[in-house]
Write a protein that holds these residues in place. Structure first.
Motif, PDB file in Angstrom:
ATOM      1  N   TRP A 280      96.992  81.935   9.696  1.00  0.00           N
ATOM      2  CA  TRP A 280      96.113  80.772  10.244  1.00  0.00           C
ATOM      3  C   TRP A 280      94.576  81.082   9.985  1.00  0.00           C
ATOM      4  CZ3 TRP A 280      98.675  76.203  10.778  1.00  0.00           C
ATOM      5  CH2 TRP A 280     100.034  76.576  11.364  1.00  0.00           C
ATOM      6  N   THR A 281      94.239  82.242  10.242  1.00  0.00           N
ATOM      7  CA  THR A 281      92.824  82.339  10.484  1.00  0.00           C
ATOM      8  C   THR A 281      92.480  82.595   8.903  1.00  0.00           C
ATOM      9  OG1 THR A 281      92.866  83.674  12.644  1.00  0.00           O
ATOM     10  CG2 THR A 281      90.976  84.258  11.090  1.00  0.00           C
ATOM     11  N   THR A 282      93.248  83.307   8.236  1.00  0.00           N
ATOM     12  CA  THR A 282      92.942  83.678   6.717  1.00  0.00           C
ATOM     13  C   THR A 282      92.693  82.213   5.904  1.00  0.00           C
ATOM     14  OG1 THR A 282      94.128  85.809   6.557  1.00  0.00           O
ATOM     15  CG2 THR A 282      93.595  84.744   4.672  1.00  0.00           C
ATOM     16  N   THR A 283      93.874  81.486   6.430  1.00  0.00           N
ATOM     17  CA  THR A 283      93.620  79.921   5.797  1.00  0.00           C
ATOM     18  C   THR A 283      92.705  79.267   6.050  1.00  0.00           C
ATOM     19  OG1 THR A 283      96.398  80.171   5.580  1.00  0.00           O
ATOM     20  CG2 THR A 283      95.296  78.013   5.262  1.00  0.00           C
ATOM     21  N   GLY A 284      92.222  79.100   7.424  1.00  0.00           N
ATOM     22  CA  GLY A 284      91.302  78.436   7.805  1.00  0.00           C
ATOM     23  C   GLY A 284      89.893  78.887   7.455  1.00  0.00           C
ATOM     24  N   ALA A 285      89.814  80.106   7.435  1.00  0.00           N
ATOM     25  CA  ALA A 285      88.656  80.847   6.681  1.00  0.00           C
ATOM     26  C   ALA A 285      88.317  80.202   5.388  1.00  0.00           C
ATOM     27  CB  ALA A 285      88.704  82.258   6.829  1.00  0.00           C
ATOM     28  N   GLY A 286      89.558  80.523   4.600  1.00  0.00           N
ATOM     29  CA  GLY A 286      89.380  80.142   3.070  1.00  0.00           C
ATOM     30  C   GLY A 286      88.707  78.582   2.869  1.00  0.00           C
ATOM     31  N   ILE A 287      89.485  77.760   3.739  1.00  0.00           N
ATOM     32  CA  ILE A 287      89.169  76.279   3.595  1.00  0.00           C
ATOM     33  C   ILE A 287      87.661  76.315   3.885  1.00  0.00           C
ATOM     34  CG2 ILE A 287      89.608  74.054   4.750  1.00  0.00           C
ATOM     35  CD1 ILE A 287      92.543  75.003   4.863  1.00  0.00           C
ATOM     36  N   ILE A 288      87.220  76.831   5.054  1.00  0.00           N
ATOM     37  CA  ILE A 288      85.734  76.882   5.588  1.00  0.00           C
ATOM     38  C   ILE A 288      84.896  77.244   4.419  1.00  0.00           C
ATOM     39  CG2 ILE A 288      84.108  77.585   7.063  1.00  0.00           C
ATOM     40  CD1 ILE A 288      86.470  77.969   9.157  1.00  0.00           C
ATOM     41  N   ALA A 289      85.290  78.187   3.820  1.00  0.00           N
ATOM     42  CA  ALA A 289      84.298  79.070   2.706  1.00  0.00           C
ATOM     43  C   ALA A 289      84.269  78.063   1.701  1.00  0.00           C
ATOM     44  CB  ALA A 289      84.938  80.325   2.329  1.00  0.00           C
ATOM     45  N   LEU A 290      85.449  77.480   0.969  1.00  0.00           N
ATOM     46  CA  LEU A 290      85.604  76.583   0.189  1.00  0.00           C
ATOM     47  C   LEU A 290      84.553  75.233   0.411  1.00  0.00           C
ATOM     48  CD1 LEU A 290      89.094  76.820  -1.136  1.00  0.00           C
ATOM     49  CD2 LEU A 290      87.200  77.656  -2.169  1.00  0.00           C
ATOM     50  N   SER A 291      84.755  74.868   1.634  1.00  0.00           N
ATOM     51  CA  SER A 291      83.945  73.691   1.961  1.00  0.00           C
ATOM     52  C   SER A 291      82.321  74.080   1.887  1.00  0.00           C
ATOM     53  CB  SER A 291      84.431  73.279   3.393  1.00  0.00           C
ATOM     54  OG  SER A 291      83.159  72.452   3.862  1.00  0.00           O
ATOM     55  N   GLY A 292      82.085  75.315   2.332  1.00  0.00           N
ATOM     56  CA  GLY A 292      80.626  75.500   2.318  1.00  0.00           C
ATOM     57  C   GLY A 292      80.306  75.822   0.873  1.00  0.00           C
ATOM     58  N   LEU A 293      80.907  76.331   0.152  1.00  0.00           N
ATOM     59  CA  LEU A 293      80.694  76.439  -1.342  1.00  0.00           C
ATOM     60  C   LEU A 293      80.465  75.096  -2.146  1.00  0.00           C
ATOM     61  CD1 LEU A 293      83.073  79.400  -2.129  1.00  0.00           C
ATOM     62  CD2 LEU A 293      80.485  79.693  -1.953  1.00  0.00           C
ATOM     63  N   TYR A 294      81.170  74.221  -1.848  1.00  0.00           N
ATOM     64  CA  TYR A 294      81.161  73.118  -2.589  1.00  0.00           C
ATOM     65  C   TYR A 294      79.800  72.286  -2.015  1.00  0.00           C
ATOM     66  CZ  TYR A 294      81.847  68.283  -4.149  1.00  0.00           C
ATOM     67  OH  TYR A 294      81.779  67.124  -4.864  1.00  0.00           O
ATOM     68  N   THR A 295      79.584  72.399  -0.459  1.00  0.00           N
ATOM     69  CA  THR A 295      78.261  71.750  -0.101  1.00  0.00           C
ATOM     70  C   THR A 295      77.063  72.379  -0.828  1.00  0.00           C
ATOM     71  OG1 THR A 295      79.390  71.513   2.178  1.00  0.00           O
ATOM     72  CG2 THR A 295      77.030  71.465   2.162  1.00  0.00           C
ATOM     73  N   ALA A 296      77.110  73.867  -0.774  1.00  0.00           N
ATOM     74  CA  ALA A 296      76.188  74.632  -1.305  1.00  0.00           C
ATOM     75  C   ALA A 296      75.586  74.118  -2.848  1.00  0.00           C
ATOM     76  CB  ALA A 296      76.254  75.793  -1.285  1.00  0.00           C
ATOM     77  N   TYR A 297      77.028  73.905  -3.658  1.00  0.00           N
ATOM     78  CA  TYR A 297      77.066  73.438  -5.177  1.00  0.00           C
ATOM     79  C   TYR A 297      76.334  72.054  -5.023  1.00  0.00           C
ATOM     80  CZ  TYR A 297      78.662  71.015  -9.303  1.00  0.00           C
ATOM     81  OH  TYR A 297      78.753  70.108 -10.197  1.00  0.00           O
ATOM     82  N   ARG A 298      76.659  71.256  -4.015  1.00  0.00           N
ATOM     83  CA  ARG A 298      76.004  69.783  -4.094  1.00  0.00           C
ATOM     84  C   ARG A 298      74.480  69.715  -3.878  1.00  0.00           C
ATOM     85  NH1 ARG A 298      77.550  66.107  -6.834  1.00  0.00           N
ATOM     86  NH2 ARG A 298      76.202  64.599  -5.749  1.00  0.00           N
ATOM     87  N   GLU A 299      74.182  70.608  -2.915  1.00  0.00           N
ATOM     88  CA  GLU A 299      72.704  70.947  -2.489  1.00  0.00           C
ATOM     89  C   GLU A 299      72.116  71.130  -3.742  1.00  0.00           C
ATOM     90  OE1 GLU A 299      70.991  70.278  -0.168  1.00  0.00           O
ATOM     91  OE2 GLU A 299      72.216  70.366   1.889  1.00  0.00           O
TER      92      GLU A 299
END
Length: 310
Positions: A280-299
């Protein structure tokens, strides 16, 4: 944020915006180095909270940080660097950051470092939302969608409504909220040198936590003093690495690399405490990271659009 682990990714409080980017690769390496240093500091912090009250551990961190950073600031620019053009905002930022650190440290006796770190990474989402409310920034549907996905990742780690949920999991989330307030305030502090901001952070944190010590003091032994000093020095080194990182690289490009802290947090947690992040932690952390990476890309995309439309 803990050392507040992570959210410095999206709005570094020490970013010297006036300095030109000179070596993006060097900036990335310094930022990755900061994630290693902060992860080690967090592991030491967790170890100390097993025998000392969390406020005392936070005080040890900030007091050492102040003893390291204030002399450096004085050597670099003299007393002038201790004077802020926006002292009220610096104080507000200092209170927000020390509150974030204290809440994060309060969670460590109950949560694995990897879990607390992953939950804390909700801060970029909160920074974005607060920037809309208080800075008038415009956020498109893509970034709001990425934020929603990131929040789902946090919920996967926290798992409210299940037997795995711990109220302590709310502490890094509230800590992330406090950090987000400080990050947004940072964006309104114009004209102060990065070292001024660092000095204010160290001094405000030390003063606030010192006021709590009569109610939270347990005399540390020699080992605990040594660990406390090491933790504080690492905290200072980590912030200095961030300063160097943002001197050499643009924020939108290097910030996503802070997500490697999730790897260090999990690895060090296993090596020191024998805790393995569950699925659960690994999956959630991966989703958080992907979300943050995409947000940084849009920035980065928006920054390029503004540059070419200017």
């Amino acid at each position: 944020m803990t050392s507040s682990p992570a959210a410095r990714a999206s709005a570094s409080p020490v970013e010297p915006a006036t300095l030109p980017a000179s070596s993006p690769l060097r900036g990335v390496l310094f930022l990755i180095a900061s994630t290693v240093v902060f992860s080690v500091a967090d592991v030491i912090t967790k170890q100390l909270t097993s025998t000392l009250p969390p406020p005392e551990v936070a005080w040890m961190r900030y007091a050492t940080f102040a003893l390291v950073i204030v002399p450096i600031v004085l050597l670099k620019g003299g007393p002038a660097l201790l004077r802020s053009r926006r002292p009220k905002l610096q104080l507000l930022r200092g209170f927000s950051m020390v509150g974030s650190s204290l809440l994060f440290i309060e969670s460590l006796p109950y949560l694995p470092v990897a879990d607390a770190t992953a939950i804390f990474f909700v801060s970029p989402i909160l920074i974005m939302a607060l920037s809309v409310l208080f800075l008038g920034e415009t956020v498109g549907w893509r970034r709001w969608t990425a934020a929603a996905v990131g929040f789902v990742g946090v919920m996967i780690v926290v798992r409210p409504g299940t037997g795995a949920f711990q109220f302590a999991a709310l502490l890094p989330m509230i800590a992330a909220s406090s950090w987000a307030v400080g990050a947004v305030v940072t964006r309104k502090i114009v004209g102060d040198h990065a070292f001024t901001t660092l000095a204010y952070s160290a001094l405000v944190g030390t003063v606030v936590l010192s006021a709590l010590m009569p109610f939270n003091w347990v005399t540390p032994d020699a080992t605990e003093i040594g660990l406390g000093l090491s933790m504080g020095v690492l905290f200072a080194i980590g912030h200095w690495f961030i300063v160097l990182a943002y001197r050499h690289g643009n924020a939108s490009m290097i910030a996503p690399f802070s997500y490697v802290q999730l790897i260090w947090a999990g690895s060090l947690g296993y090596l020191v405490f024998g805790t393995v992040p569950d699925a659960w932690t690994t999956t959630g952390a991966g989703i958080i990271a992907l979300s943050g990476l995409y947000t940084a890309y849009r920035e980065r995309v928006r920054a390029m659009e503004r540059k070419f439309s200017a």
